[in-house]
Design an enzyme around this catalytic site. Structure first.
Site: not given
Length: 294
Positions: A78, A87-89, A221-222, A230-231
Site C-alpha cells: 500500500n 489487489c484486483g486492479n 482503502e485501508r 479498488c478491484g
C-alpha cells in the site's frame, strides 16, 4: 533502478521488476515512492518476481497455499508502505506488464499473491493498453456475531455487508443513495468502524443499488485512503448488490470514478474483468532510493 507506471481504472501503481527479489522494500521507501509530491506518486507498489524467489529471499515466510514456486508473484505494498494481501486492479496491471515486457507470452497464467493464486486471462494487450480478466476466488460473506456491520463515511452512517475477497471489505449499499449524493460524499475523510469487528482494518465501499445492471461505487482503502478504484472492492460491491437483490450469482458492471469493470459472481468463484494502462517507463535515482529508505 528501473520502474514502470500503470493503472487499472485509475487505481495507479509503480511496478518494480525484481525477479530475484533482491530489492529492500522498506515501508519508508515505499511511502516515499508513492508520495505524489516527493516521489513518483501511486496508490501502491507492485514488485514483479516469482513466488520461489520471494520465498528464497525471505520476502515470503512460505509459499501461499496453491501457489507454486515457478508462479509469478505480486508483492503488493500500500502507499503507506504496509503489505497487502491482494489487489484486483494491481493483478491486471501486473499481468499486462508481464506481457508488454516480454516476460510472459501466454494468454493464461497464474499470478500468486498472499491471498493465494489468481489465474489471469489476457484477452488483448499491447505496449500501452490491455483487457484482462482475473479469477478472484470465492468471495465469502462474514457473520457479524449478531452485531450489525456499520461504518461512518463522510459523516454519514451506513450499514454494510462484510466480504472477504482475500482481504477484508465492508460494502455499504444504501438503496436510498442517489448517484449524485454518492459523488458528493466525502469519502477521502477518515472512516470509522467497529475495530473489534475489523482488528486489522477494513476497506470500506459505499454503493448505490443496481440499476440496469450497473452499480456506482466509491471506496476508502485501508492504508491508502480514497482511491479512484479498488478491484477487490468492486467484487465486494457486486456481492453486496446481488445479496440485496436476493441473488447468489450474477454479473454486474461496477462504475467507479476511474471507469467501469465487470464482475461475475458464481457459486464457486468470482471474476473481475477490466482495463489496464501502462503509462511510463523510467529509472529511479539510486541515491534518491537509498535516502528514501531511511
Amino acid at each position: 533502478m528501473k520502474f514502470a507506471k500503470g493503472h487499472g481504472t485509475e487505481n495507479d501503481f509503480v511496478l518494480l521488476c525484481d525477479t530475484p527479489a533482491e530489492l529492500r522494500l522498506t515501508a519508508a521507501g515505499v511511502a516515499a515512492l508513492c508520495d505524489r509530491r516527493r516521489g513518483l506518486g501511486a496508490d501502491g507498489v507492485l514488485r514483479v518476481t516469482t513466488a520461489g524467489a520471494a520465498a528464497a529471499a525471505g520476502v515470503l515466510d512460505r509459499l501461499p497455499d496453491g501457489v507454486a514456486g515457478d508462479d509469478w508473484y505480486m508483492d503488493y505494498r500500500n502507499s503507506d508502505g504496509s503489505v497487502a494481501q491482494m489487489c484486483g486492479n494491481g493483478v491486471r496491471v501486473f499481468a499486462h506488464y508481464l506481457r508488454a515486457s516480454g516476460l510472459e507470452t501466454r494468454d493464461e497464467f497464474v499470478v500468486g499473491s498472499l491471498a493465494g493464486p489468481r489465474p489471469v486471462t489476457v484477452h488483448a494487450a499491447d505496449a500501452t493498453g490491455a483487457d484482462v480478466s482475473v479469477d478472484m476466488g470465492k468471495a465469502n460473506t462474514l457473520g457479524s456475531g449478531g452485531k450489525a456491520f456499520e461504518a461512518t463515511v463522510g459523516g454519514r452512517r451506513f450499514a454494510g455487508l462484510a466480504v472477504d475477497v482475500g482481504n477484508p471489505h465492508l460494502a455499504c449499499l444504501d438503496p436510498e443513495l442517489s448517484v449524485d449524493e454518492l459523488a458528493a460524499l466525502d469519502v477521502a475523510a477518515p472512516v470509522s468502524f467497529d475495530a473489534a469487528q475489523f482488528p486489522d482494518g477494513v476497506n470500506v465501499e459505499v454503493l448505490t443499488a443496481p440499476a440496469a445492471g450497473v452499480v456506482h461505487m466509491r471506496v476508502h482503502e485501508r492504508g491508502v485512503g480514497e482511491t479512484r478504484s479498488c478491484g477487490t472492492g468492486t467484487v465486494a460491491a457486486a456481492v453486496a448488490a446481488l445479496t440485496a437483490a436476493g441473488a447468489d450469482t450474477g454479473t454486474l458492471t461496477v462504475r467507479v470514478p476511474g471507469g467501469d469493470v465487470v464482475v461475475t459472481v458464481t457459486d464457486a468463484t468470482s471474476y473481475l474483468r477490466g482495463p489496464s494502462v501502462l503509462v511510463a517507463h523510467g529509472e529511479i535515482s539510486e541515491e534518491w532510493w537509498q535516502q528514501a529508505q531511511r
